[in-house]
Design an enzyme around this catalytic site. Structure first.
Site, PDB file in Angstrom:
ATOM      1  CD  GLU A  65     -45.397  17.567  -0.320  1.00 32.71           C
ATOM      2  OE1 GLU A  65     -45.148  18.237  -1.312  1.00 32.71           O
ATOM      3  OE2 GLU A  65     -44.775  16.543  -0.017  1.00 32.71           O
ATOM      4  CB  CYS A  90     -52.259  23.548  -2.389  1.00 28.69           C
ATOM      5  SG  CYS A  90     -52.296  21.929  -3.145  1.00 28.69           S
ATOM      6  CB  CYS A 145     -51.800   9.389  -3.111  1.00 28.23           C
ATOM      7  SG  CYS A 145     -53.222   9.331  -4.231  1.00 28.23           S
ATOM      8  CB  CYS A 149     -51.415   9.610 -11.131  1.00 29.71           C
ATOM      9  SG  CYS A 149     -53.183   9.629 -10.826  1.00 29.71           S
ATOM     10  CB  CYS A 161     -48.643  11.965  -9.088  1.00 33.40           C
ATOM     11  SG  CYS A 161     -48.965  12.765  -7.520  1.00 33.40           S
ATOM     12  N   GLY A 201     -52.773  12.980  -1.870  1.00 30.16           N
ATOM     13  CA  GLY A 201     -53.982  12.242  -1.500  1.00 30.16           C
ATOM     14  C   GLY A 201     -55.112  12.430  -2.484  1.00 30.16           C
ATOM     15  CD  GLU A 202     -59.259  11.224  -5.557  1.00 31.96           C
ATOM     16  OE1 GLU A 202     -58.489  11.680  -6.407  1.00 31.96           O
ATOM     17  OE2 GLU A 202     -60.401  11.686  -5.380  1.00 31.96           O
ATOM     18  CB  SER A 246     -58.303  18.409  -7.547  1.00 36.68           C
ATOM     19  OG  SER A 246     -57.745  17.727  -8.633  1.00 36.68           O
ATOM     20  CB  SER A 284     -56.877  14.742 -12.300  1.00 34.88           C
ATOM     21  OG  SER A 284     -56.709  15.613 -11.214  1.00 34.88           O
ATOM     22  CG  HIS A 299     -54.018  14.461 -16.166  1.00 32.35           C
ATOM     23  ND1 HIS A 299     -53.886  15.824 -16.086  1.00 32.35           N
ATOM     24  CD2 HIS A 299     -53.989  14.013 -14.873  1.00 32.35           C
ATOM     25  CE1 HIS A 299     -53.776  16.181 -14.811  1.00 32.35           C
ATOM     26  NE2 HIS A 299     -53.852  15.117 -14.052  1.00 32.35           N
ATOM     27  CB  CYS A 322     -48.397  16.351  -6.113  1.00 30.79           C
ATOM     28  SG  CYS A 322     -50.040  16.805  -5.823  1.00 30.79           S
TER      29      CYS A 322
HETATM   30  N1  SAH Z   1     -55.854  13.099  -6.159  1.00 32.46           N
HETATM   31  C1  SAH Z   1     -56.411  14.319  -6.633  1.00 32.46           C
HETATM   32  C2  SAH Z   1     -55.804  15.567  -6.052  1.00 32.46           C
HETATM   33  C3  SAH Z   1     -54.333  15.635  -5.854  1.00 32.46           C
HETATM   34  S1  SAH Z   1     -53.287  15.929  -7.213  1.00 32.46           S
HETATM   35  C4  SAH Z   1     -56.409  14.361  -8.134  1.00 32.46           C
HETATM   36  O1  SAH Z   1     -55.920  13.439  -8.750  1.00 32.46           O
HETATM   37  O2  SAH Z   1     -56.961  15.285  -8.697  1.00 32.46           O
HETATM   38  C5  SAH Z   1     -53.613  17.538  -7.765  1.00 32.46           C
HETATM   39  C6  SAH Z   1     -53.367  17.715  -9.262  1.00 32.46           C
HETATM   40  O3  SAH Z   1     -51.959  17.693  -9.563  1.00 32.46           O
HETATM   41  C7  SAH Z   1     -53.984  16.613 -10.097  1.00 32.46           C
HETATM   42  O4  SAH Z   1     -54.564  17.149 -11.265  1.00 32.46           O
HETATM   43  C8  SAH Z   1     -52.781  15.772 -10.448  1.00 32.46           C
HETATM   44  O5  SAH Z   1     -53.050  14.979 -11.571  1.00 32.46           O
HETATM   45  C9  SAH Z   1     -51.735  16.845 -10.660  1.00 32.46           C
HETATM   46  N2  SAH Z   1     -50.347  16.388 -10.640  1.00 32.46           N
HETATM   47  C10 SAH Z   1     -49.766  15.443  -9.911  1.00 32.46           C
HETATM   48  N3  SAH Z   1     -48.457  15.326 -10.210  1.00 32.46           N
HETATM   49  C11 SAH Z   1     -48.209  16.250 -11.160  1.00 32.46           C
HETATM   50  C12 SAH Z   1     -47.052  16.631 -11.873  1.00 32.46           C
HETATM   51  N4  SAH Z   1     -45.873  16.018 -11.699  1.00 32.46           N
HETATM   52  N5  SAH Z   1     -47.182  17.637 -12.792  1.00 32.46           N
HETATM   53  C13 SAH Z   1     -48.377  18.244 -12.979  1.00 32.46           C
HETATM   54  N6  SAH Z   1     -49.488  17.936 -12.338  1.00 32.46           N
HETATM   55  C14 SAH Z   1     -49.417  16.939 -11.437  1.00 32.46           C
END
Ligand code: SAH
Length: 359
Positions: free
Chosen positions: A91, A104, A111, A115, A118, A158-159, A190, A213, A215, A332
């Site tokens: 997507e 984006c 991935c 997390c 996610c 993805g990362e 990111s 990220s 958090h 995501c």
């Molecule tokens: N893997 C990378 C990039 C993809 S995720 C990373 O971790 O940064 C992009 C951003 O969206 C990251 O900050 C991730 O932590 C956040 N993200 C993922 N799921 C989310 C959700 N349900 N609500 C808010 N942010 C989210």
């Protein structure tokens, strides 16, 4: 056979040379692909029939097929589900802002970072995307909205640093004049915090923005929501960020998804202030997107405001991300999952079973 989007100008010139063609053919081809949006060799009118034939024997033009598209009620967010030629779907989200259009992109199919909040990671990682496959998301999205895209964020599924070489090739290529000419300062990568790769990226001398990220300001709490925290501590991440700042002069952006009862207390804000004090950075607070795939709830508006105020009062530059596209599963990985689930559901019905989820 190669995907032509995986070839940068140098690769194309080398190929032309190796195949008895003039090297200027390379720029004719990139002009069609990137400037005119022509993705059929036979329609490239200044390319001879014999060269077109040769190209078709060696290259495919992997512009992904549009499977589904959604537009938010506010008409400023579009979500596209694209399918590559091997059948994998990913997507891509386009957000329209006053200052320009932003895309984006996904960097992997799925991935493997795990997390907890996610949706992208629920089914694990299927494969990396190539540089050309990432680039083609931008090309296809431009053609879908009929407008130029001026900003790119690598924040889809993805990362990016887990697919380092392909992502680096993509970053270099998309900012080239012959390609999409998107300045590196308009690109944000990111990462969940893969420390050695952050340092490696710092050494590439790029001008892109690095987003972390984070958090949580606390290792114990972070480990509960981000498995990568078991590998690299917050102190190591901050160290790598300092190195990135030293090498590039660029400000780091910290993403902080506010989750009710998990990381949204004023004590967390205080710890975050202590952690980031004096660092060239910016904090982006994201009210967590509530997804079907897990139980996390977004913080209350009051908590978000108090968290934001506390950071700003303490001179940590902070913004709260505007929630766009929540009516179209724009978080995501959600759209891809909905699609896969519906396919599984249909398959279950077709097989006469009542299979809805087969994870
Ligand atoms: N893997 C990378 C990039 C993809 S995720 C990373 O971790 O940064 C992009 C951003 O969206 C990251 O900050 C991730 O932590 C956040 N993200 C993922 N799921 C989310 C959700 N349900 N609500 C808010 N942010 C989210």
């Amino acid at each position: 056979m190669y995907n032509i989007f995986d070839f940068n100008m140098e690769d194309l010139k080398d190929w032309m040379k190796g195949n008895g063609e003039s090297q200027f053919r390379a720029s004719q081809i990139t002009n069609w692909l990137y400037k005119k949006g022509q993705w059929d060799f036979d329609c490239m009118t200044n390319v001879s029939k014999s060269l077109a034939k040769k190209l078709k024997r060696n290259f495919y033009i992997d512009i992904p097929e549009l499977v589904k598209s959604y537009e938010s009620k506010s008409k400023d967010t579009f979500k596209f589900l694209y399918r590559y030629r091997d059948g994998n779907v990913i997507e891509t989200v386009v957000m329209k802002y006053k200052h320009g259009n932003s895309v984006c992109v996904s960097t992997q199919v799925g991935c493997r970072m795990g997390c907890k909040f996610c949706a992208s990671t629920v089914d694990g990682m299927v494969r990396n995307l190539s540089s050309g496959e990432i680039l083609a998301q931008v090309l296809r999205s431009q053609s879908e909205i009929g407008e130029r895209i001026s900003n790119v964020v690598l924040m889809g599924s993805g990362e990016p640093l887990d697919n380092y070489d392909n992502v680096l090739k993509f970053l270099k290529m998309i900012s080239c004049e012959y390609s999409l000419n998107i300045g590196q300062r308009h690109i944000t990568l990111s990462t969940c915090g893969i420390v050695p790769k952050i340092k490696q990226l710092a050494d590439e001398s790029l001008q892109i923005t690095l987003a972390i990220s984070l958090h949580s300001p606390d290792d114990i709490k972070r480990k509960k929501i981000m498995p990568i925290a078991n590998k690299y501590s917050i102190a190591e991440i901050i160290d790598a960020c300092r190195y990135y700042i030293d090498k590039t002069g660029r400000r780091i952006s910290f993403e902080y998804a506010l989750v009710r009862g998990v990381n949204d207390t004023l004590e967390c804000a205080e710890d975050l202030i202590q952690l980031l004090k004096g660092l060239l950075c910016h904090v982006n607070l994201i009210p967590v997107n509530e997804v079907r795939e897990n139980e996390f709830k977004k913080s209350s508006p009051n908590n978000i405001k108090s968290f934001y105020d506390k950071l700003n009062e303490n001179k940590i530059e902070t913004t709260v991300r505007r929630e766009m596209g929540s009516d179209i599963d724009a978080a995501c990985g959600q759209l891809r999952r909905s699609y896969l689930e519906s396919k599984r559901y249909r398959k279950g019905v077709e097989n006469g079973g009542d299979l809805v989820r087969c994870r």
